[in-house]
Design a protein around this motif. Structure first.
Motif, short mmCIF file in Angstrom:
data_model
loop_
_atom_site.label_atom_id
_atom_site.label_comp_id
_atom_site.label_asym_id
_atom_site.label_seq_id
_atom_site.Cartn_x
_atom_site.Cartn_y
_atom_site.Cartn_z
N UNK A 179 32.70 39.82 47.12
CA UNK A 179 31.99 41.34 46.71
C UNK A 179 30.72 40.64 45.90
N UNK A 180 29.85 40.95 45.83
CA UNK A 180 28.06 40.58 45.47
C UNK A 180 27.33 41.25 44.34
N UNK A 228 26.27 43.55 41.52
CA UNK A 228 26.55 44.57 41.28
C UNK A 228 27.88 45.10 41.19
N UNK A 229 28.91 43.79 42.47
CA UNK A 229 30.31 44.23 42.32
C UNK A 229 31.39 44.12 41.34
N UNK A 230 30.84 43.77 40.36
CA UNK A 230 32.01 43.90 38.87
C UNK A 230 31.74 44.55 38.08
N UNK A 231 30.23 45.44 38.03
CA UNK A 231 30.55 46.16 37.36
C UNK A 231 29.70 47.83 37.83
N UNK A 232 29.72 49.10 37.15
CA UNK A 232 30.07 50.32 37.29
C UNK A 232 28.35 50.75 37.34
N UNK A 233 26.96 50.09 36.67
CA UNK A 233 25.97 50.43 36.72
C UNK A 233 25.27 49.19 37.12
#
Length: 151
Positions: free
Chosen positions: A143-144, A146-151
């Motif tokens: 996962x690159x 923006x992968x760890x957040x929704x915004x």
């Protein structure tokens, strides 16, 4: 207490009036750097310029010097350093220069002796890269951006 490293600094000819890098408070991590321009440099909006500082360094092998923006110039005028942080390697002996860009809306004039950036020294660990066929799995995986957040 922590180790103190000796970093040798050489003022380059013609720059006897330029202050050497200095910390502006007792606990500051960065040394302010001064413009050693021979005449004012106008940095138009969107333009960039390589600004001399009038000195060269010799530091221990386990250090690097990072050139970073000054927050006041960035906030008040949109002036920041490109390639940030810029890296000065331990084996470099040339003049330290700062690559500035004007992200502001107005031209900015860089005068001789103006504080233009800061220099922070960091330890450089010795790294040994080892090529392998497979890497360990993690929850994140590949996962690159923006992968760890929704915004």
């Amino acid at each position: 207490m922590f180790n103190a490293f000796e970093v040798r600094i050489k003022r380059l000819p013609g720059n006897e009036d330029i202050p050497l890098p200095q910390k502006m408070s007792q606990l500051a991590s960065g040394f302010d750097l001064y413009a050693a321009v021979t005449e004012p440099v106008t940095l138009e909006p969107g333009a960039r310029a390589l600004i001399p500082t009038g000195f060269a360094l010799a530091m221990p092998d386990e250090l690097e010097a990072q050139i970073r923006p000054r927050s006041g110039l960035a906030f008040k005028h949109g002036i920041t350093s490109l390639n940030s942080p810029g890296t000065i390697d331990a084996d470099y002996r040339g003049e330290v220069k700062v690559l500035l860009i004007n992200h502001g809306q107005e031209p900015f004039i860089i005068e001789r002796k103006e504080r233009i950036a800061q220099m922070v020294f960091q330890l450089v660990p010795q790294i040994r890269l080892t090529e392998v066929e497979e890497l360990d799995d993690t929850v994140r995986g590949a996962g690159g951006f923006g992968h760890t957040g929704t915004k």
